[in-house]
Motif scaffolding. Structure first.
Motif, PDB file in Angstrom:
ATOM      1  N   PHE A 151       0.846  -1.187   0.000  1.00 16.47           N
ATOM      2  CA  PHE A 151       0.000   0.000   0.000  1.00 16.47           C
ATOM      3  C   PHE A 151       0.882   1.236   0.000  1.00 16.47           C
ATOM      4  O   PHE A 151       1.727   1.395   0.884  1.00 16.47           O
ATOM      5  CB  PHE A 151      -0.902  -0.021   1.249  1.00 16.47           C
ATOM      6  CG  PHE A 151      -1.820   1.164   1.355  1.00 16.47           C
ATOM      7  CD1 PHE A 151      -2.632   1.530   0.303  1.00 16.47           C
ATOM      8  CD2 PHE A 151      -1.890   1.905   2.534  1.00 16.47           C
ATOM      9  CE1 PHE A 151      -3.492   2.615   0.405  1.00 16.47           C
ATOM     10  CE2 PHE A 151      -2.748   2.987   2.652  1.00 16.47           C
ATOM     11  CZ  PHE A 151      -3.554   3.340   1.580  1.00 16.47           C
ATOM     12  N   ALA A 152       0.716   2.090  -0.997  1.00 15.47           N
ATOM     13  CA  ALA A 152       1.517   3.309  -1.097  1.00 15.47           C
ATOM     14  C   ALA A 152       0.619   4.529  -1.081  1.00 15.47           C
ATOM     15  O   ALA A 152      -0.488   4.508  -1.642  1.00 15.47           O
ATOM     16  CB  ALA A 152       2.358   3.301  -2.371  1.00 15.47           C
ATOM     17  N   THR A 153       1.090   5.594  -0.444  1.00 13.48           N
ATOM     18  CA  THR A 153       0.325   6.842  -0.396  1.00 13.48           C
ATOM     19  C   THR A 153       1.145   8.012  -0.936  1.00 13.48           C
ATOM     20  O   THR A 153       0.897   9.160  -0.594  1.00 13.48           O
ATOM     21  CB  THR A 153      -0.138   7.150   1.040  1.00 13.48           C
ATOM     22  OG1 THR A 153       0.988   7.085   1.930  1.00 13.48           O
ATOM     23  CG2 THR A 153      -1.205   6.165   1.494  1.00 13.48           C
ATOM     24  N   ALA A 154       2.126   7.716  -1.766  1.00 15.94           N
ATOM     25  CA  ALA A 154       2.859   8.734  -2.517  1.00 15.94           C
ATOM     26  C   ALA A 154       2.819   8.305  -3.979  1.00 15.94           C
ATOM     27  O   ALA A 154       2.980   7.124  -4.295  1.00 15.94           O
ATOM     28  CB  ALA A 154       4.301   8.852  -2.027  1.00 15.94           C
ATOM     29  N   ALA A 175      -1.681   1.668  -5.158  1.00 18.12           N
ATOM     30  CA  ALA A 175      -0.720   2.768  -5.225  1.00 18.12           C
ATOM     31  C   ALA A 175      -1.244   3.885  -6.125  1.00 18.12           C
ATOM     32  O   ALA A 175      -1.920   3.619  -7.125  1.00 18.12           O
ATOM     33  CB  ALA A 175       0.627   2.282  -5.756  1.00 18.12           C
ATOM     34  N   PRO A 176      -0.928   5.149  -5.783  1.00 17.12           N
ATOM     35  CA  PRO A 176      -1.305   6.269  -6.654  1.00 17.12           C
ATOM     36  C   PRO A 176      -0.348   6.356  -7.843  1.00 17.12           C
ATOM     37  O   PRO A 176       0.853   6.121  -7.701  1.00 17.12           O
ATOM     38  CB  PRO A 176      -1.163   7.503  -5.749  1.00 17.12           C
ATOM     39  CG  PRO A 176      -0.834   6.996  -4.384  1.00 17.12           C
ATOM     40  CD  PRO A 176      -0.289   5.621  -4.555  1.00 17.12           C
ATOM     41  N   LEU A 177      -0.888   6.726  -8.984  1.00 17.72           N
ATOM     42  CA  LEU A 177      -0.102   6.828 -10.205  1.00 17.72           C
ATOM     43  C   LEU A 177      -0.360   8.196 -10.834  1.00 17.72           C
ATOM     44  O   LEU A 177      -1.517   8.590 -11.050  1.00 17.72           O
ATOM     45  CB  LEU A 177      -0.500   5.717 -11.182  1.00 17.72           C
ATOM     46  CG  LEU A 177       0.227   5.686 -12.528  1.00 17.72           C
ATOM     47  CD1 LEU A 177       1.705   5.365 -12.325  1.00 17.72           C
ATOM     48  CD2 LEU A 177      -0.424   4.652 -13.451  1.00 17.72           C
ATOM     49  N   MET A 178       0.720   8.944 -11.117  1.00 13.68           N
ATOM     50  CA  MET A 178       0.569  10.237 -11.782  1.00 13.68           C
ATOM     51  C   MET A 178       0.142  10.013 -13.229  1.00 13.68           C
ATOM     52  O   MET A 178       0.799   9.285 -13.973  1.00 13.68           O
ATOM     53  CB  MET A 178       1.879  11.021 -11.742  1.00 13.68           C
ATOM     54  CG  MET A 178       2.391  11.362 -10.361  1.00 13.68           C
ATOM     55  SD  MET A 178       1.264  12.366  -9.343  1.00 13.68           S
ATOM     56  CE  MET A 178       1.084  13.846 -10.361  1.00 13.68           C
ATOM     57  N   VAL A 179      -0.958  10.649 -13.633  1.00 11.63           N
ATOM     58  CA  VAL A 179      -1.415  10.526 -15.019  1.00 11.63           C
ATOM     59  C   VAL A 179      -1.307  11.855 -15.752  1.00 11.63           C
ATOM     60  O   VAL A 179      -1.319  11.906 -16.971  1.00 11.63           O
ATOM     61  CB  VAL A 179      -2.865   9.995 -15.081  1.00 11.63           C
ATOM     62  CG1 VAL A 179      -2.912   8.540 -14.629  1.00 11.63           C
ATOM     63  CG2 VAL A 179      -3.814  10.836 -14.232  1.00 11.63           C
ATOM     64  N   GLU A 180      -1.206  12.941 -14.986  1.00 13.60           N
ATOM     65  CA  GLU A 180      -0.922  14.261 -15.521  1.00 13.60           C
ATOM     66  C   GLU A 180      -0.042  14.971 -14.502  1.00 13.60           C
ATOM     67  O   GLU A 180       0.215  14.449 -13.416  1.00 13.60           O
ATOM     68  CB  GLU A 180      -2.217  15.054 -15.766  1.00 13.60           C
ATOM     69  CG  GLU A 180      -3.105  14.462 -16.849  1.00 13.60           C
ATOM     70  CD  GLU A 180      -4.399  15.242 -17.011  1.00 13.60           C
ATOM     71  OE1 GLU A 180      -4.546  16.307 -16.380  1.00 13.60           O
ATOM     72  OE2 GLU A 180      -5.273  14.767 -17.765  1.00 13.60           O
ATOM     73  N   GLU A 181       0.407  16.179 -14.822  1.00 10.89           N
ATOM     74  CA  GLU A 181       1.354  16.875 -13.954  1.00 10.89           C
ATOM     75  C   GLU A 181       0.810  17.066 -12.539  1.00 10.89           C
ATOM     76  O   GLU A 181       1.555  16.934 -11.562  1.00 10.89           O
ATOM     77  CB  GLU A 181       1.719  18.229 -14.550  1.00 10.89           C
ATOM     78  CG  GLU A 181       2.794  18.967 -13.771  1.00 10.89           C
ATOM     79  CD  GLU A 181       3.233  20.248 -14.446  1.00 10.89           C
ATOM     80  OE1 GLU A 181       3.943  21.035 -13.805  1.00 10.89           O
ATOM     81  OE2 GLU A 181       2.858  20.464 -15.625  1.00 10.89           O
ATOM     82  N   GLU A 182      -0.459  17.356 -12.392  1.00  8.78           N
ATOM     83  CA  GLU A 182      -1.042  17.591 -11.075  1.00  8.78           C
ATOM     84  C   GLU A 182      -2.267  16.723 -10.834  1.00  8.78           C
ATOM     85  O   GLU A 182      -3.188  17.100 -10.114  1.00  8.78           O
ATOM     86  CB  GLU A 182      -1.405  19.071 -10.907  1.00  8.78           C
ATOM     87  CG  GLU A 182      -0.195  19.999 -10.950  1.00  8.78           C
ATOM     88  CD  GLU A 182      -0.565  21.449 -10.672  1.00  8.78           C
ATOM     89  OE1 GLU A 182      -1.769  21.729 -10.521  1.00  8.78           O
ATOM     90  OE2 GLU A 182       0.354  22.288 -10.608  1.00  8.78           O
TER      91      GLU A 182
END
Length: 217
Positions: A151-154, A175-182
């Motif tokens: 489990f990741a929260t970054a 886990a969270p994954l960046m899909v755009e810059e913000e």
């Protein structure tokens, strides 16, 4: 007395909101009830401990709102006997709940201040099946075998492939994954043999993962 009343009222309101979302897992809700959230937030935010808003903590970080924290744990589906890796200890609130649900938890965090604070809170709650380590979370936790849940929260810039080696067959990664810059989304991967089933869940407000451990905080 006032704090105990705020805890009861805050938890009751949280349960009502969670039930409206279909979250009724009794083991999970019991673990949340046994983990007083006001003990994990800065004193000035005690009245908002059970709100759905993010709360600032030390080292420029934040803890997710109570609703999101429990919602994510519901998706993680931790069972008794599980071995869990958490990337991002933060306040230690989710860590403590994981400790109540799983057999063993290893939680890693880049900030030693957060590790020290979380350790103190876990000791106060007599949760002894959790190990905290100051480490870089970019590579998970190599050399410690495999986990039933990660489990990741970054937020990661791309889905990290090394988790494939650190999950058991039948294991799950959240886990969270960046899909755009913000903008980032929570992704759930379930491992079957050497294959993964991916499910994109919903947008989350997590910060991008920072490499290396913090030197001064």
């Amino acid at each position: 007395m006032r704090t105990a009343l705020l805890e009861r009222e805050g938890f009751a309101a949280l349960v009502l909101r969670l039930r409206a979302e279909g979250i009724t897992n009794l083991d999970l809700l019991t673990a949340v009830e046994q983990t007083p959230r006001s003990a994990f937030v800065p004193p000035e935010y005690a009245q908002n401990a059970y709100s759905s808003r993010s709360i600032p903590i030390d080292c420029g970080q934040f803890m997710e709102g109570a609703d999101l924290a429990v919602r994510l744990l519901s998706h993680l589906q931790v069972k008794p006997g599980h071995r869990v890796l958490e990337v991002g200890t933060g306040s230690g609130f989710v860590t403590a709940i994981l400790g109540r649900l799983a057999e063993r938890v290893i939680s890693i965090e880049r900030y030693k201040t957060l590790i020290a604070n979380a350790q103190r809170r876990l000791e106060q709650l007599a949760i002894r099946n959790v190990i905290l380590r100051q480490m870089d979370g970019m590579n998970g936790l190599p050399g410690e075998g495999t986990f039933d849940r990660i489990f990741a929260t970054a937020a990661y810039p791309v889905m990290p492939r090394f988790f494939a080696e650190q999950l058991v067959s039948g294991g799950m990664l959240l886990a969270p994954l960046m899909v755009e810059e913000e903008r980032c989304i929570m992704v759930r991967l379930t491992k079957t043999g050497s294959r993964f089933e991916r499910e994109d869940l919903f947008e989350v407000p997590f910060l991008p993962l920072q490499p290396k451990i913090a030197q001064h905080l």
